[in-house]
Design a protein around this motif. Structure first.
Motif, PDB file in Angstrom:
ATOM      1  N   GLN A  70       0.828  -1.204   0.000  1.00  0.00           N
ATOM      2  CA  GLN A  70       0.000   0.000   0.000  1.00  0.00           C
ATOM      3  C   GLN A  70       0.865   1.258   0.000  1.00  0.00           C
ATOM      4  OE1 GLN A  70      -2.687  -0.305   3.291  1.00  0.00           O
ATOM      5  NE2 GLN A  70      -3.959  -1.878   2.325  1.00  0.00           N
ATOM      6  N   ARG A  71       1.951   1.230   0.742  1.00  0.00           N
ATOM      7  CA  ARG A  71       2.851   2.385   0.753  1.00  0.00           C
ATOM      8  C   ARG A  71       3.451   2.615  -0.620  1.00  0.00           C
ATOM      9  NH1 ARG A  71       6.136   1.101   6.394  1.00  0.00           N
ATOM     10  NH2 ARG A  71       4.468   1.746   7.832  1.00  0.00           N
ATOM     11  N   GLU A  72       3.818   1.530  -1.290  1.00  0.00           N
ATOM     12  CA  GLU A  72       4.406   1.654  -2.619  1.00  0.00           C
ATOM     13  C   GLU A  72       3.378   2.204  -3.604  1.00  0.00           C
ATOM     14  OE1 GLU A  72       7.432   1.632  -5.364  1.00  0.00           O
ATOM     15  OE2 GLU A  72       7.468   1.341  -3.193  1.00  0.00           O
ATOM     16  N   GLN A  73       2.117   1.776  -3.485  1.00  0.00           N
ATOM     17  CA  GLN A  73       1.069   2.298  -4.349  1.00  0.00           C
ATOM     18  C   GLN A  73       0.869   3.786  -4.130  1.00  0.00           C
ATOM     19  OE1 GLN A  73      -2.241  -0.227  -3.348  1.00  0.00           O
ATOM     20  NE2 GLN A  73      -1.665  -1.836  -4.794  1.00  0.00           N
ATOM     21  N   ARG A  74       0.915   4.222  -2.866  1.00  0.00           N
ATOM     22  CA  ARG A  74       0.752   5.649  -2.580  1.00  0.00           C
ATOM     23  C   ARG A  74       1.907   6.471  -3.146  1.00  0.00           C
ATOM     24  NH1 ARG A  74      -1.359   3.825   2.496  1.00  0.00           N
ATOM     25  NH2 ARG A  74       0.688   4.044   3.458  1.00  0.00           N
ATOM     26  N   ARG A  75       3.084   5.856  -3.224  1.00  0.00           N
ATOM     27  CA  ARG A  75       4.232   6.580  -3.761  1.00  0.00           C
ATOM     28  C   ARG A  75       4.055   6.883  -5.239  1.00  0.00           C
ATOM     29  NH1 ARG A  75       9.179   6.797  -1.500  1.00  0.00           N
ATOM     30  NH2 ARG A  75      10.165   6.459  -3.525  1.00  0.00           N
ATOM     31  N   TRP A  76       3.332   6.006  -5.948  1.00  0.00           N
ATOM     32  CA  TRP A  76       3.192   6.160  -7.388  1.00  0.00           C
ATOM     33  C   TRP A  76       1.827   6.697  -7.813  1.00  0.00           C
ATOM     34  CZ3 TRP A  76       7.201   6.005 -10.588  1.00  0.00           C
ATOM     35  CH2 TRP A  76       8.376   5.386 -10.149  1.00  0.00           C
ATOM     36  N   ALA A  77       0.784   6.393  -7.066  1.00  0.00           N
ATOM     37  CA  ALA A  77      -0.558   6.817  -7.455  1.00  0.00           C
ATOM     38  C   ALA A  77      -0.710   8.327  -7.317  1.00  0.00           C
ATOM     39  CB  ALA A  77      -1.607   6.113  -6.603  1.00  0.00           C
ATOM     40  N   ILE A  78      -1.643   8.884  -8.091  1.00  0.00           N
ATOM     41  CA  ILE A  78      -1.876  10.321  -8.050  1.00  0.00           C
ATOM     42  C   ILE A  78      -2.289  10.755  -6.643  1.00  0.00           C
ATOM     43  CG2 ILE A  78      -4.301  10.087  -8.756  1.00  0.00           C
ATOM     44  CD1 ILE A  78      -3.901  12.661 -10.404  1.00  0.00           C
ATOM     45  N   ASP A  79      -1.790  11.903  -6.215  1.00  0.00           N
ATOM     46  CA  ASP A  79      -2.032  12.428  -4.864  1.00  0.00           C
ATOM     47  C   ASP A  79      -3.357  13.198  -4.854  1.00  0.00           C
ATOM     48  OD1 ASP A  79      -1.946  13.551  -2.355  1.00  0.00           O
ATOM     49  OD2 ASP A  79       0.112  14.280  -2.518  1.00  0.00           O
ATOM     50  N   LEU A  80      -4.324  12.702  -4.084  1.00  0.00           N
ATOM     51  CA  LEU A  80      -5.662  13.296  -4.043  1.00  0.00           C
ATOM     52  C   LEU A  80      -5.872  14.227  -2.841  1.00  0.00           C
ATOM     53  CD1 LEU A  80      -7.801  10.149  -4.984  1.00  0.00           C
ATOM     54  CD2 LEU A  80      -6.951  11.949  -6.507  1.00  0.00           C
ATOM     55  N   ARG A  81      -4.851  14.479  -2.065  1.00  0.00           N
ATOM     56  CA  ARG A  81      -5.040  15.279  -0.849  1.00  0.00           C
ATOM     57  C   ARG A  81      -5.588  16.684  -1.107  1.00  0.00           C
ATOM     58  NH1 ARG A  81       0.583  15.222   1.948  1.00  0.00           N
ATOM     59  NH2 ARG A  81       1.224  15.149  -0.243  1.00  0.00           N
ATOM     60  N   PRO A  82      -5.241  17.354  -2.231  1.00  0.00           N
ATOM     61  CA  PRO A  82      -5.836  18.688  -2.446  1.00  0.00           C
ATOM     62  C   PRO A  82      -7.351  18.688  -2.487  1.00  0.00           C
ATOM     63  CG  PRO A  82      -3.939  18.397  -3.880  1.00  0.00           C
ATOM     64  CD  PRO A  82      -4.207  17.062  -3.244  1.00  0.00           C
ATOM     65  N   LEU A  83      -7.972  17.559  -2.846  1.00  0.00           N
ATOM     66  CA  LEU A  83      -9.432  17.504  -2.914  1.00  0.00           C
ATOM     67  C   LEU A  83     -10.080  17.571  -1.541  1.00  0.00           C
ATOM     68  CD1 LEU A  83      -9.951  14.820  -5.711  1.00  0.00           C
ATOM     69  CD2 LEU A  83     -10.073  17.314  -5.902  1.00  0.00           C
ATOM     70  N   ARG A  84      -9.293  17.458  -0.478  1.00  0.00           N
ATOM     71  CA  ARG A  84      -9.840  17.626   0.867  1.00  0.00           C
ATOM     72  C   ARG A  84     -10.122  19.089   1.182  1.00  0.00           C
ATOM     73  NH1 ARG A  84      -5.252  13.883   3.868  1.00  0.00           N
ATOM     74  NH2 ARG A  84      -5.730  11.919   2.788  1.00  0.00           N
ATOM     75  N   VAL A  85      -9.584  20.002   0.372  1.00  0.00           N
ATOM     76  CA  VAL A  85      -9.819  21.440   0.557  1.00  0.00           C
ATOM     77  C   VAL A  85     -11.108  21.806  -0.177  1.00  0.00           C
ATOM     78  CG1 VAL A  85      -8.886  23.759   0.245  1.00  0.00           C
ATOM     79  CG2 VAL A  85      -7.335  21.827   0.646  1.00  0.00           C
ATOM     80  N   PRO A  86     -12.178  22.178   0.529  1.00  0.00           N
ATOM     81  CA  PRO A  86     -13.480  22.393  -0.122  1.00  0.00           C
ATOM     82  C   PRO A  86     -13.448  23.385  -1.279  1.00  0.00           C
ATOM     83  CG  PRO A  86     -13.748  22.312   2.256  1.00  0.00           C
ATOM     84  CD  PRO A  86     -12.272  22.330   2.001  1.00  0.00           C
ATOM     85  N   ALA A  87     -12.768  24.520  -1.107  1.00  0.00           N
ATOM     86  CA  ALA A  87     -12.761  25.535  -2.155  1.00  0.00           C
ATOM     87  C   ALA A  87     -12.067  25.026  -3.414  1.00  0.00           C
ATOM     88  CB  ALA A  87     -12.072  26.801  -1.643  1.00  0.00           C
ATOM     89  N   TYR A  88     -10.946  24.352  -3.214  1.00  0.00           N
ATOM     90  CA  TYR A  88     -10.248  23.794  -4.371  1.00  0.00           C
ATOM     91  C   TYR A  88     -11.099  22.722  -5.029  1.00  0.00           C
ATOM     92  CZ  TYR A  88      -7.064  21.054  -7.197  1.00  0.00           C
ATOM     93  OH  TYR A  88      -6.500  20.366  -8.250  1.00  0.00           O
TER      94      TYR A  88
END
Length: 432
Positions: free
Chosen positions: A9-27
């Motif tokens: 799972q850690r290796e997948q997170r290293r390569w998969a697209i980072d979705l953390r900006p979607l946690r910001v409602p305005a963005y």
């Protein structure tokens, strides 16, 4: 859960697209509205050159669409960036989006009335370009205010990947419409879908929080005039890394962008029909796939070197695609080119947002708008003119090779770009 599963799972997170900006409602709201509108725009992006080629049967006229789009970008792009630094960026985005909607309605009207005027098409493309030049700097500059600095590469990647996803699905859908319906029906359908879906961007702009400009360092009010533009150009002149990043992107787009050749190649080499949709989608497919596996981009520190390598890869892949005679092989090579383009676009935009202070981001994004949107238009003109004089094969292959060679020469002559290393800071600025 075993340690082996955790490691996977850690290796997948290293390569998969980072979705953390979607946690910001305005963005997230801006991302959703923009994604829907971009999907609709792809129908127009395919329909306009197809209509122009159908009217004139000449790739030079298709290339002139690039001129019609570039001139307003050159004039209004810099001014739009100054406006984005002087006024509320939310209002600037809203105004530009409404103007874009008007231009699409004009395209719909001329198709329904069967006007058949190449000059009117050029005029409506120019109006669309004006709206893009006004709205784009504000939309791009918003990212630095909507998400924390450390999430700027991830947000930039999300934006580009979403754009590429719509660039895959939109042209394929447009190609299907062109294959199923007669041209006189297909064109109004394409323009009507774009006009309908563009409402989502207006909704997104209305839902954004206010984004007033930061105070001017000298304490005076900000003005969106010539002095403001000159200040932005002066700042850019003292930032060689940004100048070089713009230059290498222009090389890639002006010399190796084959879009204006797609209608001719699809018709003469592959029999027309849905082939044009595949050609218009192929670069975007590559960018989409690269975006989905883009987790590593946010960890890149030698951003300048990666930018150069990506542009060289783009040029070589485009040149090889021009040599291919099977549709599947052309598409496959353009997919590789699109992957390289995604990497270069994300790296360059991340460099710009992080490098530049917020008070300058609008103006620099205005320059970026001229480069990013103007470069492909100049590329359209270059490709169309070369095809008229030497044939589509020479225009396609020669341009790709020229871009790869010139990118290497630029990197050797000006090593500041390849030496640049990212300086990622941390912070938390997240409007709700």
């Amino acid at each position: 859960m075993t340690s082996k599963d955790t490691s996977r799972q850690r290796e997948q997170r290293r390569w998969a697209i980072d979705l953390r900006p979607l946690r910001v409602p305005a963005y997230r709201r801006l991302w959703v509205g923009n994604a829907i509108a971009m999907f609709g725009f792809q129908f127009t992006a395919v329909a306009v050159p197809v209509e122009m080629y159908a009217l004139t049967e000449d790739s030079l006229w298709v290339g002139l669409l690039g001129v019609a789009a570039f001139v307003p970008l050159l004039v209004f792009g810099l001014w739009g960036g100054a406006v984005a630094d002087a006024l509320d960026r939310r209002r600037v985005l809203l105004g530009g989006s409404v103007l874009l909607w008007v231009s699409v309605l004009g395209l719909l009207a001329q198709a329904l009335l069967d006007v058949g005027s190449p000059m009117l098409l050029l005029a409506l493309v120019a109006l669309s370009s004006v709206s893009f030049a006004i709205a784009s700097p504000a939309r791009a500059a918003l990212v630095g205010r909507l998400v924390p600095v450390e999430l700027v590469p991830a947000a930039t990647t999300l934006n580009f990947t979403t754009a590429m996803a719509t660039s895959v699905l939109g042209p394929l859908a447009a190609g299907l419409i062109l294959a199923v319906f007669e041209l006189g029906i297909a064109l109004p359908v394409a323009y009507g879908l774009d006009a309908t879906l563009l409402v989502a961007l207006v909704w997104a702009a209305l839902r954004l929080p206010a984004m007033p400009p930061e105070p001017d360092p000298d304490g005076g009010p900000r003005q969106a005039g010539l002095r403001s533009i000159v200040d932005g150009v002066r700042y850019l002149a003292g930032a060689p890394v940004l100048l070089l990043s713009f230059a290498i992107d222009l090389i890639a787009m002006v010399f190796a962008f084959p879009r204006a050749l797609f209608p001719e190649v699809a018709t003469e080499r592959f029999g027309g029909g849905a082939a044009v949709g595949w050609l218009y989608s192929s670069i975007a497919i590559g960018s989409l796939l690269a975006g989905l596996l883009s987790g590593w981009i946010g960890r890149v520190r030698r951003q300048g070197l990666v930018l150069v390598l990506a542009v060289v890869g783009w040029g070589v892949a485009v040149a090889l695609a021009g040599l291919a005679r099977q549709l599947w092989l052309v598409v496959a090579l353009l997919v590789l080119a699109g992957a390289a383009d995604l990497v270069s676009s994300v790296v360059r935009q991340s460099m710009l947002i992080v490098y530049a202070p917020d008070r300058m981001r609008g103006r620099l994004q205005g320059v970026n708008t001229v480069v990013v949107a103007g470069g492909p238009r100049l590329g359209d003109l270059r490709a169309g003119a070369m095809a008229a004089g030497f044939g589509s094969g020479v225009a396609w292959v020669g341009g790709g090779l020229a871009a790869a060679v010139l990118a290497v020469l630029l990197a050797v002559a000006f090593p500041a770009l390849t030496r640049y290393r990212a300086a990622i800071q941390t912070g938390d600025r997240r409007p709700q």
